[in-house]
Motif scaffolding. Sequence first.
Motif, PDB file in Angstrom:
ATOM      1  N   HIS A 191       0.840  -1.203   0.000  1.00 38.52           N
ATOM      2  CA  HIS A 191       0.000   0.000   0.000  1.00 38.52           C
ATOM      3  C   HIS A 191       0.877   1.256   0.000  1.00 38.52           C
TER       4      HIS A 191
ATOM      5  N   LYS B 263       2.787   1.902  -3.274  1.00 37.19           N
ATOM      6  CA  LYS B 263       1.957   2.622  -4.246  1.00 37.19           C
ATOM      7  C   LYS B 263       1.958   4.119  -3.957  1.00 37.19           C
TER       8      LYS B 263
ATOM      9  N   ASP C 223      -3.612   5.944  -4.778  1.00 36.13           N
ATOM     10  CA  ASP C 223      -3.779   4.527  -5.083  1.00 36.13           C
ATOM     11  C   ASP C 223      -4.024   4.418  -6.587  1.00 36.13           C
TER      12      ASP C 223
END
Length: 159
Positions: free
Chosen positions: A47, A50, A137
Motif C-alpha cells: 500500500h 503505491k 492509489d
Amino acid sequence: MHKNNRIIGQSAASRCFYLPTAPKLDASWCAQGSDAVEQLIKANGNHWRKIMTIMAKLSVWNTDWKTYRDLQLLKQNESIAIEAIKLNAHSQLHFVCGQQSAQRLQLNLEEFKPLIGTEALIRKHINQPIYLCPYLDYRQFPNRYIDTVRQSVGLPLLS
C-alpha cells in the motif's frame, strides 16, 4: 517524522502531500537515510509502495521515477503532512490527497476547477498551486491522471 507537526520528510520541502493516515515508522527511521523509502515500504507493505510511487511520479523532473523514489523522495523536495489542518507555509505545491485530508484543511471547494481529462476527480485551485487529488492509489489515481497533473505543473509526460 517530526513528532510535533506530523510531517514526514522535510518540513520546508517545496512539495507537500497531505494524507489522512501515517505509516508505521520505527523510532530510528530518518527520511535522510539512504534506504529510508525502502524501510518505510518494508514496514508498511505494498500500500505504501503505491503511495511512494505516485508521489515520485508527481515529483520527478525527468522520467526516472523509480530511481527518484528509491534514492531522493522525501530527502529534500517532498514532505507528507499527516492529518494537517492547515497548508504547509513552506511548500510551493500542495497535493491534498483524499476527501478526509480536504475536509481537515477546510478548503473552499468552489475555488477549485476540474483538471480536464480527470473526470473531475482532480481539481486545481483557481489562483494557487493546490491540487485536490484522490487518495494515492492506482485505482483512483491511474497513470493518465498522473500525466495530466504533471503537465499542469510543467513536468514532462511519463508515458
